[in-house]
Design a protein around this motif. Structure first.
Motif, mmCIF file in Angstrom:
data_model
loop_
_atom_site.group_PDB
_atom_site.id
_atom_site.type_symbol
_atom_site.label_atom_id
_atom_site.label_comp_id
_atom_site.label_asym_id
_atom_site.label_seq_id
_atom_site.Cartn_x
_atom_site.Cartn_y
_atom_site.Cartn_z
ATOM 1 N N LEU A 166 38.945 40.259 38.995
ATOM 2 C CA LEU A 166 37.877 39.264 38.825
ATOM 3 C C LEU A 166 38.455 37.848 38.921
ATOM 4 N N SER A 167 39.560 37.618 38.258
ATOM 5 C CA SER A 167 40.156 36.283 38.289
ATOM 6 C C SER A 167 40.607 35.919 39.698
ATOM 7 N N ASN A 168 41.158 36.911 40.391
ATOM 8 C CA ASN A 168 41.605 36.629 41.752
ATOM 9 C C ASN A 168 40.429 36.342 42.688
ATOM 10 N N ASP A 189 45.777 45.475 42.893
ATOM 11 C CA ASP A 189 45.188 45.779 41.581
ATOM 12 C C ASP A 189 44.100 46.834 41.694
ATOM 13 N N ASP A 217 46.809 40.593 46.287
ATOM 14 C CA ASP A 217 46.866 40.958 44.868
ATOM 15 C C ASP A 217 45.621 41.739 44.463
ATOM 16 N N GLU A 242 37.420 32.295 45.682
ATOM 17 C CA GLU A 242 36.206 31.492 45.854
ATOM 18 C C GLU A 242 36.524 30.006 45.750
ATOM 19 N N MET A 243 37.362 29.698 44.778
ATOM 20 C CA MET A 243 37.722 28.296 44.570
ATOM 21 C C MET A 243 38.465 27.750 45.782
ATOM 22 N N LEU A 244 39.357 28.599 46.334
ATOM 23 C CA LEU A 244 40.084 28.155 47.533
ATOM 24 C C LEU A 244 39.098 27.896 48.674
ATOM 25 N N ASP A 257 37.670 34.969 41.717
ATOM 26 C CA ASP A 257 37.327 33.589 41.356
ATOM 27 C C ASP A 257 38.256 32.617 42.067
ATOM 28 N N ALA A 258 39.534 32.924 42.030
ATOM 29 C CA ALA A 258 40.527 32.043 42.646
ATOM 30 C C ALA A 258 40.254 31.906 44.141
ATOM 31 N N SER A 303 40.362 43.082 35.360
ATOM 32 C CA SER A 303 40.395 41.706 34.898
ATOM 33 C C SER A 303 41.137 40.823 35.902
ATOM 34 N N ALA A 304 42.261 41.306 36.377
ATOM 35 C CA ALA A 304 43.030 40.541 37.358
ATOM 36 C C ALA A 304 42.234 40.377 38.641
ATOM 37 N N ARG A 314 47.587 35.818 49.938
ATOM 38 C CA ARG A 314 48.298 36.368 48.780
ATOM 39 C C ARG A 314 47.312 36.814 47.712
ATOM 40 N N VAL A 315 46.280 35.998 47.516
ATOM 41 C CA VAL A 315 45.271 36.341 46.514
ATOM 42 C C VAL A 315 44.607 37.667 46.892
#
Lengths: 693, 211
Positions: free
Chosen positions: A477-479, A507, A503, A484-486, A481-482, A474-475, A499-500
């Motif tokens: 996937l969110s990372n 994980d 992480d 991609e957004m960056l 996403d993060a 889960s972490a 850093r992303v």
């Protein structure tokens, strides 16, 4: 062919109780010996000068002290005193002189015996060069030292007309000669026992008689008759062959008896002006005789001792070889010896018979043994053997499968020794092959059983495992996403983006660690003993079980005390804990919702033992079944196999641990198991874990 | 206007951090809490906000937290996160007023959609709340006689009937009525009735607790 008594029977600390009447016998023997010795000494005096060539009483005393335990030395001295007085006073010597002589004689015997006792811990046997050299040294020191005393006494009492140094020299030589002649004789004959003499073969008696006749004939002819007068002095060597014969065939006892015979004959003849040594003045003759005996005696004793040593070594070699052969016959193991230079193999009698091969059909070199190995084991085995040779190891061990003639495979344990020369170059490899197929199968079975029970535990843990893996996923996937957004926002690799990504990596590792852990539990595996903190392990297991425990509505609490590291296989201990936790939860399935609780504690019992307790609030165990719940196929559960607790116990026993169960005072049961700490090495050594049945 | 706030309550450090990141990059003011208790004791300002709440929190669970804060007047909408598709829990949560129930791992689109929906709910909730607060403030300015007149007016009574009922003159009632219209900021009788309706709803909400 001499008679050997067991040295160990005389070993210090194993005191033999003296038989009844021993004291009296000792007294009579010493008294008679001393008295006779004095008479012989007087008889062997070269007339007309009162010079004694051989003075036996001191030697007899010396020998007596050597053959009796030293707590009885006083008895020997007590027996010698009356004999001394009786013999000396007959000669009209003043009492003061007689007593002085007794003191110097005592001193000599005591110094000699003490010296021998210091140099040789065991009773003297004359069957080793060490014994002979100790005796010669002791005898010389004793006579050398006591002669000063003796000459002093003579001068003090104004006895005789000899000068101090003449008296000293004469006494030194005559007493040393006497020691050479009588001490070995008495000591060696004392060690023969009648039973052994009774068992002597006829051929030996005949040989001994022939030797005696020859020796006496030659000695008497040379030294005690007029025959030899013309061809002296070369004839003095004539008895030598017989002396050597005695040493060779009859050991130290025979040699000392032969030597004593020669000594007495020579002294008697020479004293009477006969033989090659009796042709000068009495004083010169006496010196010749003494020197002759002093040269021959020690050499003969040394020879006999060396021969005895050699015979003993040969016999022990023979015995150990015979023992080795017996061991080989008794075990089914195959033994081979390999010449490293030529690769030639020598096999023990059975060859590879234990594996069904004909005894004479064993492979002749390593290359052909390799062909008999299971293809999967060949490379590893060759590497192990070659590695041991190259690394300079003294020993090696290997396990492999060996093909039997019928095509099946036996599990074989090979244990070997590498013999090297002084330059550490390998010369030989000697190894035993043991068939461990049965043990291997039993191990395999218990491993499968343990694995099956772990798989069951994993099945029950599914919810926990899913949760534990889902979190990092889960972490991640969110990372992602993060990240991609960056990137969408035009990020060109900022530290934030890194850093992303970091992480995401950690994980990912966390998820794969959990998977490894589960895989470890699921895998069929061999025991791997290591040191670890039991509390860490408990926390890890609880993290895994936590969600399941919660789902089942069970409250979990712990009291983990600081304890020493334990020594065991991690996976096994995890399995034990899982089994006990599930067992506790199953026992509480009918317990009301708010009362279900598991309590886990650790504590140190002693330096060598750590205890873990798992306490539940379930239905407990019926008291009459408390000692049966660890048996295989015994279960109180409706759909249990009855293997969980039995596997738990066998896993713990493998590591030198134990488990027991008891009912709590209020509700439920407590299971307590122990594990050895790193302090305890005795029953579960690190390299060779005990096998579970 | 400041950024909308998203409160994230999750005991797993990595999950919490990753979710915060996504929400932060999406332009929200993400605030993270490791437990229900940490969330409860934290100071919260009155910004537009919603809560992303993990169901399986250790100690006080997500559903328990929902029950605890739901009683407060100013509860932001809740989006639940769960590791496993637990139907029973999700039904319970949704009945208790959750905006959405997402299963982990949750992708950005689903998360942001849910957050936006929740914030829209929040905006509506806040708007309603402000309105009610406004109406109540106006109502609080009325004297007791004016409140009585107000009640009668919205019930459709004529001035004359009211004067008879209170035993005063019509002129007095007229004056009170003008005061009520002015204080309640109503331009017409219809407006006044609508304000009264809202006031009634608010009072019912206050006396009975949350729906």
């Amino acid at each position: 062919m001499y008679v050997d008594t067991d040295r160990a029977a005389y070993a210090p600390g194993r005191q033999r109780a003296e038989p009844r009447g021993y004291g009296f016998q000792l007294f009579v023997l010493v008294f008679a010996g001393y008295y006779l010795g004095t008479r012989i000494g007087l008889a062997l005096t070269f007339l007309p000068n009162p010079i004694s060539v051989l003075w036996p009483p001191n030697a007899i005393l010396f020998a007596a002290l050597l053959v009796v335990p030293h707590r009885l030395w006083w008895a020997v001295i007590a027996a010698a005193l009356p004999a001394h007085l009786l013999a000396e006073l007959q000669g009209g010597v003043p009492i003061a002189m007689v007593l002085c002589w007794f003191v110097s004689n005592m001193t000599e015997a005591l110094i000699g015996a003490a010296c021998v006792r210091l140099l040789v811990r065991e009773p003297l046997t004359f069957e080793a060069l060490r014994d002979v050299s100790a005796f010669l040294f002791a005898a010389f020191v004793a006579t050398f030292a006591s002669s000063f005393l003796d000459s002093g006494f003579v001068a003090l009492n104004h006895w005789g007309r000899s000068a101090y140094w003449d008296t000293w020299r004469v006494r030194l030589l005559s007493n040393f000669t006497a020691s050479l002649t009588f001490v070995p004789l008495i000591v060696t004959f004392r060690r023969l026992n009648l039973a052994q003499l009774g068992a002597v073969k006829r051929s030996q008696s005949v040989e001994a008689a022939a030797l005696l006749v020859g020796l006496l004939g030659v000695t008497l002819a040379v030294f005690d008759s007029g025959i030899a007068a013309s061809v002296a002095p070369a004839l003095i060597y004539l008895p030598l062959p017989f002396l050597l014969w005695a040493a060779l065939r009859f050991g130290p006892a025979g040699a000392s008896a032969a030597f004593a015979t020669v000594a007495i004959c020579v002294i008697w003849g020479t004293g009477h002006g006969l033989g090659p040594l009796g042709m000068r003045l009495p004083a010169e003759n006496a010196l010749s005789v003494q020197l002759f005996l002093i040269f021959v005696g020690p050499a003969l004793l040394c020879l006999a001792a060396a021969l005895a040593e050699r015979a003993r070594a040969q016999r022990s070699l023979l015995l150990s070889d015979r023992r080795f052969q017996l061991v080989l016959q008794a075990t089914k193991d195959s033994v081979y010896e390999r010449d490293v230079a030529t690769d030639a193999l020598w096999w023990s009698g059975n060859g590879l018979a234990q594996f069904g091969y004909a005894a004479d059909n064993a492979p002749g070199n390593f290359a052909s043994t390799v062909e008999m190995l299971h293809p999967d084991d060949r490379e590893r085995t060759i590497r192990t053997r070659a590695g041991a040779v190259d690394n300079g190891d003294p020993l090696w061990e290997a396990e492999f499968r060996l093909r039997r003639p019928d095509g099946t495979y036996a599990h074989v344990h090979e244990q070997g020794l590498i013999v090297r020369d002084a330059g550490r170059r390998p010369l030989q490899m000697i190894a035993t092959l043991t068939d461990v197929t049965e043990r291997h199968d039993a191990d395999e079975f218990s491993q499968r059983l343990a694995q099956a029970s772990r798989l069951t535990a994993i099945g029950e843990l599914t919810a926990s495992i899913a949760h534990e893996i889902n979190q990092p996923m889960s972490a991640i996937l969110s990372n992602v996403d993060a990240a991609e957004m960056l990137l969408d926002a035009g990020d060109q690799g900022s530290s934030e983006l890194r850093r992303v990504l970091d992480d995401i990596r950690s994980d990912d590792l966390r998820a794969s660690e959990i998977i490894q852990h589960i895989r470890g539990l699921a895998k069929k595996r061999k025991t791997e003993v290591e040191q670890f903190d039991i509390n860490d392990l408990i926390r890890a297991v609880l993290r895994l079980v936590g969600p399941t425990v919660k789902q089942r509505g069970v409250a979990l609490d712990t009291d983990l005390k600081r304890v020493p590291l334990v020594r065991a296989d991690r996976i096994h201990v995890q399995q034990v804990l899982l089994n006990l936790l599930f067992n506790g939860m199953d026992a509480m399935s009918t317990t009301p919702d708010g009362e279900r609780a598991l309590h886990i504690t650790t504590s140190q019992i002693d330096m060598m033992t750590v205890e873990v307790r798992v306490r539940d609030r379930g239905h407990g165990v019926p008291p009459d079944q408390l000692d049966r719940i660890f048996d295989s196929f015994f279960t109180t559960k409706k759909n249990g196999m009855g293997l969980g607790l039995s596997i738990t116990r066998s896993l713990l026993q493998t590591h030198g641990g134990a488990i027991r169960a008891e009912n709590n005072g209020d509700a439920g049961a407590t299971f307590r198991f122990t594990l050895p700490t790193v302090e305890r090495r005795g029953d579960a050594p690190p390299d060779t874990p005990r096998r579970s049945g | 206007m400041s950024q909308p706030v998203v409160h994230i309550v999750d005991d797993d450090d990595s999950v919490r951090e990753a979710l915060s990141r996504v929400l932060r990059y999406a332009g929200f003011d993400a605030r993270a809490y490791a437990s229900a208790v940490e969330f409860l004791v934290a100071e919260r300002d009155d910004a537009p906000s919603c809560i992303v709440l993990d169901v399986g929190l250790p100690g006080m669970s997500g559903v328990e937290l929902q029950a605890a804060i739901g009683r407060r007047e100013s509860t932001p909408p809740i989006i639940f996160l769960t590791g496993r598709g637990d139907v029973a829990t999700s039904v319970r949560a949704m009945k208790a007023g959750a905006v959405d129930f997402l299963t982990k791992p949750v992708d950005r689109k689903a998360l942001l959609t849910a957050v936006n929906v929740a914030l829209a709910c929040d905006a509506e909730r806040r708007h309603r709340r402000d309105e009610i607060r406004d109406v109540r403030e106006r109502f609080d300015r009325l004297t007791s006689r004016e409140r009585e007149v107000f009640a009668e007016v919205v019930r459709g009574k004529l001035n004359k009937q009211i004067a008879e009922a209170f035993g005063t003159s019509i002129r007095t009632v007229k004056a009170h009525r003008a005061q009520v219209m002015a204080k309640m900021e109503a331009g017409s009788l219809a407006e006044l009735v609508s304000v009264a309706g809202r006031l009634e709803t608010a009072q019912r909400a206050t006396s009975q607790g949350p729906p």
